[in-house]
Scaffold this motif. Sequence first.
Motif, PDB file in Angstrom:
ATOM      1  N   GLU A  91      59.651  63.081  24.883  1.00  0.00           N
ATOM      2  CA  GLU A  91      60.683  62.083  24.915  1.00  0.00           C
ATOM      3  C   GLU A  91      60.264  60.779  25.497  1.00  0.00           C
ATOM      4  OE1 GLU A  91      65.035  61.455  27.074  1.00  0.00           O
ATOM      5  OE2 GLU A  91      64.106  63.540  26.689  1.00  0.00           O
ATOM      6  N   ARG A  95      60.304  56.998  23.793  1.00  0.00           N
ATOM      7  CA  ARG A  95      61.102  56.029  24.414  1.00  0.00           C
ATOM      8  C   ARG A  95      60.252  54.848  24.692  1.00  0.00           C
ATOM      9  NH1 ARG A  95      66.196  56.810  26.814  1.00  0.00           N
ATOM     10  NH2 ARG A  95      66.995  58.904  26.743  1.00  0.00           N
ATOM     11  N   LEU A 107      64.941  59.621  17.634  1.00  0.00           N
ATOM     12  CA  LEU A 107      65.899  60.690  17.715  1.00  0.00           C
ATOM     13  C   LEU A 107      65.419  61.510  18.602  1.00  0.00           C
ATOM     14  CD1 LEU A 107      68.611  62.384  16.800  1.00  0.00           C
ATOM     15  CD2 LEU A 107      67.262  63.027  14.713  1.00  0.00           C
ATOM     16  N   ARG A 110      68.311  67.644  21.117  1.00  0.00           N
ATOM     17  CA  ARG A 110      68.584  68.429  22.221  1.00  0.00           C
ATOM     18  C   ARG A 110      68.840  69.854  21.973  1.00  0.00           C
ATOM     19  NH1 ARG A 110      66.676  65.131  26.096  1.00  0.00           N
ATOM     20  NH2 ARG A 110      67.581  63.063  26.134  1.00  0.00           N
ATOM     21  N   ALA A 114      73.338  68.637  18.980  1.00  0.00           N
ATOM     22  CA  ALA A 114      73.632  67.538  19.751  1.00  0.00           C
ATOM     23  C   ALA A 114      72.187  66.877  19.768  1.00  0.00           C
ATOM     24  CB  ALA A 114      73.989  67.763  21.138  1.00  0.00           C
ATOM     25  N   GLY A 115      72.123  65.413  20.099  1.00  0.00           N
ATOM     26  CA  GLY A 115      70.994  64.677  20.283  1.00  0.00           C
ATOM     27  C   GLY A 115      71.348  63.416  20.594  1.00  0.00           C
ATOM     28  N   ASP A 116      70.172  62.551  21.121  1.00  0.00           N
ATOM     29  CA  ASP A 116      70.411  61.425  21.667  1.00  0.00           C
ATOM     30  C   ASP A 116      69.591  60.301  20.555  1.00  0.00           C
ATOM     31  OD1 ASP A 116      71.782  62.133  23.605  1.00  0.00           O
ATOM     32  OD2 ASP A 116      70.215  62.151  24.790  1.00  0.00           O
ATOM     33  N   ILE A 117      69.932  59.033  20.198  1.00  0.00           N
ATOM     34  CA  ILE A 117      69.202  58.033  19.610  1.00  0.00           C
ATOM     35  C   ILE A 117      68.962  57.052  20.481  1.00  0.00           C
ATOM     36  CG2 ILE A 117      69.549  56.403  17.731  1.00  0.00           C
ATOM     37  CD1 ILE A 117      71.239  58.382  16.141  1.00  0.00           C
ATOM     38  N   VAL A 118      67.651  56.670  20.697  1.00  0.00           N
ATOM     39  CA  VAL A 118      67.400  55.532  21.580  1.00  0.00           C
ATOM     40  C   VAL A 118      67.055  54.326  20.795  1.00  0.00           C
ATOM     41  CG1 VAL A 118      65.731  54.893  23.397  1.00  0.00           C
ATOM     42  CG2 VAL A 118      66.464  57.288  23.108  1.00  0.00           C
ATOM     43  N   ARG A 122      71.649  47.726  19.597  1.00  0.00           N
ATOM     44  CA  ARG A 122      72.426  48.659  18.602  1.00  0.00           C
ATOM     45  C   ARG A 122      72.234  47.898  17.193  1.00  0.00           C
ATOM     46  NH1 ARG A 122      76.059  51.775  20.746  1.00  0.00           N
ATOM     47  NH2 ARG A 122      76.993  51.641  23.068  1.00  0.00           N
ATOM     48  N   THR A 126      73.003  53.875  12.715  1.00  0.00           N
ATOM     49  CA  THR A 126      73.175  55.023  13.482  1.00  0.00           C
ATOM     50  C   THR A 126      73.892  55.906  12.784  1.00  0.00           C
ATOM     51  OG1 THR A 126      74.386  53.640  15.048  1.00  0.00           O
ATOM     52  CG2 THR A 126      71.860  53.861  15.326  1.00  0.00           C
ATOM     53  N   GLU A 130      74.257  59.882  12.110  1.00  0.00           N
ATOM     54  CA  GLU A 130      75.362  60.709  12.428  1.00  0.00           C
ATOM     55  C   GLU A 130      76.002  61.619  11.159  1.00  0.00           C
ATOM     56  OE1 GLU A 130      78.997  61.215  15.696  1.00  0.00           O
ATOM     57  OE2 GLU A 130      78.045  59.143  14.976  1.00  0.00           O
TER      58      GLU A 130
END
Length: 409
Positions: A91, A95, A107, A110, A114-118, A122, A126, A130
């Motif tokens: 990660e 990043r 992306l 997790r 679920a997951g995070d987009i960095v 903006r 995105t 999703e």
Amino acid sequence: MSSSGTTGLSRWQQVRRIATWEFNRFVKWRQQAIGIVVMIVVGTVSGSLTTLVKNARGKDVRVAVVNATTLGFALPTVEGVLWLPAAYDTEAAARAAVTADSVGGALIVRSAAAGDIVLRKRAAWTTNVERALTAARQAAQFATLPVPDSSKAMLLAPFSVKVSTATLANGGTDASTRLITGGILLFGLLVLFNGFASLFAGITGEKQQRITEQIIAIVSPQTWMDGKILGLASAAIAGTLLFTATGAVLAMVLPRVLGNSLFTLPALPSDLAPLLVVALVTLLGIVMWFSFMAAIAATIDDPNSSPRSAMLLIPVLPLGLAFTLIARPETPIAQLLSVFPLTSMAVLPVRLLLTSVPWWEPVLAVLLLAAATWLFRRAAGTIFAVGILMHGKEPTLAETWRWVRRAES
């Protein structure tokens, strides 16, 4: 306009001559023609650029994916996104790549749900990511169910609904009547806003140029005001009709030139009586509001600095009510507002085109509108007769009311 040209005329002839002069002062046919050409050129260029922008496709956004195997399903295809599932192992590295602008985003998975987009900033893509991930996860889980493929296809198939509208009693359809309603309300709004600026300039111009004494020596203040109201309202209607007609032609021709879907005008209902009533109410409403604003303009010393110029926004209120009542045309408040003079111009067309209206309602609305127009026009003439002689100070509302009461008595 000379004294010899008006003193031997009847009052109506004087009003007509003043109205014609005001109309020609603000409606310049050559300038209108140039404006139409400019509008066509701008519309063509704007439409072409819009088509180019819609068809343009930039480079795919490179998105690093960390822990892709945790998803349990393949990364879905997303338009404009290029997945990089093996570019970075951690990660922190992903990043850092986003911070350095080496990739467009990352992306971080997790779990399977679920997951995070960095991102550095903006971005609109995105949302598509999703949705695609959600659909892919649901499809993967659905595939594991002990259900035959034919049953799965049946369960996933949407319920087919074909929407259509019935022909109404007036011969039109719901879609056409709503388009006509919106067009009438928009036309009235455009006329008012196109004409109010000219109205203020036309009435306060003589006051600023200090030629009031010559004007009153030629014609009576009421005659002068009647001519201004009639001429300036006619100029606003003519200008707005030309503008809307040009816009309608562009809307029908320009898509054909650019290869887009065509716009067609809504079909008129077979029963034109409601539309004729709407036209009469709209016309009376325009004259009423011009008379009302003429009375306000007669009290203004300088339209560029007077706070009373904000009263130009008053007609927006009933038009806003009309758009709100499109979905509620049968309520008691809608019935009341359809006959009240200050709101009937906007609300009555909604009720006439969208619901059944008793015969007395349009008759009452027209009579009240005519009475209000006459009262505002008399008030405008009375205020003009006194207020046009005042310089440097605008009369208060109490003083204005006293002038009107004294004239009526």
